[in-house]
Design an enzyme around this catalytic site. Sequence first.
Site, mmCIF file in Angstrom:
data_model
loop_
_atom_site.group_PDB
_atom_site.id
_atom_site.type_symbol
_atom_site.label_atom_id
_atom_site.label_comp_id
_atom_site.label_asym_id
_atom_site.label_seq_id
_atom_site.Cartn_x
_atom_site.Cartn_y
_atom_site.Cartn_z
ATOM 1 N N LYS A 260 0.846 -1.184 0.000
ATOM 2 C CA LYS A 260 0.000 0.000 0.000
ATOM 3 C C LYS A 260 0.884 1.237 0.000
ATOM 4 C CE LYS A 260 -1.381 1.784 3.985
ATOM 5 N NZ LYS A 260 -0.279 2.475 4.664
ATOM 6 N N HIS B 80 -0.699 -5.022 6.131
ATOM 7 C CA HIS B 80 0.049 -5.813 7.120
ATOM 8 C C HIS B 80 -0.719 -5.996 8.428
ATOM 9 C CE1 HIS B 80 1.371 -1.900 8.738
ATOM 10 N NE2 HIS B 80 1.715 -2.545 9.843
ATOM 11 N N LYS C 120 -1.116 -9.410 11.546
ATOM 12 C CA LYS C 120 -0.784 -9.307 12.984
ATOM 13 C C LYS C 120 -1.424 -10.463 13.745
ATOM 14 C CE LYS C 120 -0.150 -4.306 13.220
ATOM 15 N NZ LYS C 120 1.208 -4.094 13.688
ATOM 16 N N GLU D 184 -0.658 6.134 17.427
ATOM 17 C CA GLU D 184 0.804 6.071 17.360
ATOM 18 C C GLU D 184 1.375 7.260 18.111
ATOM 19 O OE1 GLU D 184 2.496 4.610 13.429
ATOM 20 O OE2 GLU D 184 0.703 5.660 12.810
ATOM 21 N N ASP E 233 -3.708 6.785 4.686
ATOM 22 C CA ASP E 233 -2.616 5.966 5.209
ATOM 23 C C ASP E 233 -3.123 4.860 6.142
ATOM 24 O OD1 ASP E 233 0.154 5.418 5.495
ATOM 25 O OD2 ASP E 233 0.216 6.484 7.413
ATOM 26 N N HIS F 68 -6.053 -0.220 6.965
ATOM 27 C CA HIS F 68 -5.943 -0.948 8.246
ATOM 28 C C HIS F 68 -7.236 -0.879 9.082
ATOM 29 C CE1 HIS F 68 -1.858 -1.041 7.028
ATOM 30 N NE2 HIS F 68 -1.470 0.093 7.565
ATOM 31 N N LYS G 81 -1.253 10.220 14.526
ATOM 32 C CA LYS G 81 0.173 10.258 14.871
ATOM 33 C C LYS G 81 0.349 11.213 16.044
ATOM 34 C CE LYS G 81 1.963 8.504 10.747
ATOM 35 N NZ LYS G 81 2.393 7.130 10.952
HETATM 36 C C1 BG6 Z 1 1.711 1.892 7.777
HETATM 37 C C2 BG6 Z 1 1.587 3.383 7.680
HETATM 38 O O1 BG6 Z 1 0.865 1.265 6.862
HETATM 39 O O2 BG6 Z 1 1.372 1.479 9.093
HETATM 40 C C3 BG6 Z 1 2.441 4.080 8.712
HETATM 41 O O3 BG6 Z 1 1.978 3.804 6.380
HETATM 42 C C4 BG6 Z 1 2.124 3.555 10.095
HETATM 43 O O4 BG6 Z 1 2.236 5.496 8.686
HETATM 44 C C5 BG6 Z 1 2.197 2.034 10.108
HETATM 45 O O5 BG6 Z 1 3.075 4.094 10.998
HETATM 46 C C6 BG6 Z 1 1.698 1.493 11.435
HETATM 47 O O6 BG6 Z 1 1.963 0.121 11.481
HETATM 48 P P1 BG6 Z 1 2.210 -0.615 12.860
HETATM 49 O O7 BG6 Z 1 2.309 -2.043 12.500
HETATM 50 O O8 BG6 Z 1 3.465 -0.033 13.441
HETATM 51 O O9 BG6 Z 1 1.006 -0.279 13.700
#
Ligand code: BG6
Length: 488
Positions: A142, A172, A176, A210, A229, A234, A334
């Site tokens: 992505k 991704h 998880k 985050e 994003d 997600h 963020k």
């Molecule tokens: C990514 C985003 O897909 O996922 C990032 O582009 C983000 O901005 C990240 O920080 C978060 O992934 P995880 O696994 O750290 O929660």
Amino acid sequence: MSFDLVLFGGTGDLAWRKLMPALFQAFRHGTLPPSGRIIGVGRHDLSNDEYRDQIRARFDHVELAKRPSVDEFTRFADLLEFVRMDLSQPEDYARLAESLAQRQADTVVMYVATAPNLFTTVCEQLAAAGLNTPQTRVVLEKPLGHDLASNRIINETVCKFFGEGQVFRIDHYLGKPAVQNLFALRFGNALFEPLWRREHIANIQITIAEDLGVEQRGAFYETTGALRDMVQNHALQLLCAIGMEPPINSHADAIRDEKLKVLRSLKPWTPETLRQDVVRGQYTAGTVAGGPVLAYREEAGVSPDSNTETFVALRTEISNWRWAGVPFYIRTGKRLAGREARIVVNFRPTPHAIFDSHIGMANQLVINLQPKDGLELHLLAQGQNNRKVARTSAQTLVPVQLDLDFDKRFGCERVGAYERLLLDVIDGRLNLFVRIDEQQEAWRWVEPILNYWAHDAQGPRLYAAGTWGPSASSAMIARDGFCWSEEC
Ligand code: BG6
């Protein structure tokens, strides 16, 4: 089974931070098929040994338990090769084809971890070089486009040369372990299914917070923002996992059919809901982990008058018999107060109260995704059943919780998200990958928000770094009489 994994973007950030460490873990645990080759592709002129040295150096940034010993790296390095390519040059693909032809591996994985504007070029050139054989699988990172139209263009090109069964669109979050356990909780256990519906559930909250800022990705983030994003992919995938009907079996399409139905059932936006039920925010300077941090507009690569959102909170509903009327809240951002991803299922209170408990206290199931990975079931008990209270004969309930910590239960040797997904690609399992129609439906649903923002002069609401986002996010949920889990 032999495989060749060609990694376009082989010297990029994703390769260093996620893919190589994941491939090494699979190698260490003996799950990577033994007869494999990993071919990094990049613009630089590197020999195989120079590429291996760069990867070895990057492992110094990986957490200690996941770093290879000298001996392990030597054995892992035997799998690694480097091919210099200019991705617009047909003759470079011809050289790649020659290298692949030397081995005739059973499976060839083309992992496209480049800038998205190169996806179509890479697929066209692979086909022109005859590299779209039935043995080939294409992995697309992505973001796949920045709206529905651009997503269609990429997918149409990819589908011209590869069948849908050869295309692995990565999200991704689906890899998880906590998300796998969410499927297990819902479809491997009968306990919650009768309760998993509007009659018993008051609301569901999905939080992906985050504490990091945009780091070195300011320029990328400027044109992306939190909605594209994190929400389009997600967060919506988590919502699907929570909201979908039980699939008829565990085949990829059975699962993806049910997720698609959820996306199609999301309540369409109206001018009123766009105004009231979506909050966009952007962080200003603040304090994170005890130290001062910059405002988003001061980050490298970011315009000083940027309106890009670093936070989104929204309310939606799934319009079907199971969920009609139940609010689903999504929140991501963020530079928030912590790194926490969780789903909170708030059950309805008892219909009639016979205890002197707080009005509105009810059961809650918390699915922790990270950094903790586990389940908490919040119940009510007569914890004050001590002498003092017994004298007053008060019947007060207090919250107690059952805790299941998957890291403790299953140990730290669990398979990480990228490791799981890479192994699935090599084995040809599509369950945890996003189908074209799911992806397009998700874009279709977020697009009205993007269009609304494009004409909304108000811009994002500012929030101090290190907090839970703009107060409008709490006000949004308070309108329904609820609160975010950390505020209640
Ligand atoms: C990514 C985003 O897909 O996922 C990032 O582009 C983000 O901005 C990240 O920080 C978060 O992934 P995880 O696994 O750290 O929660």
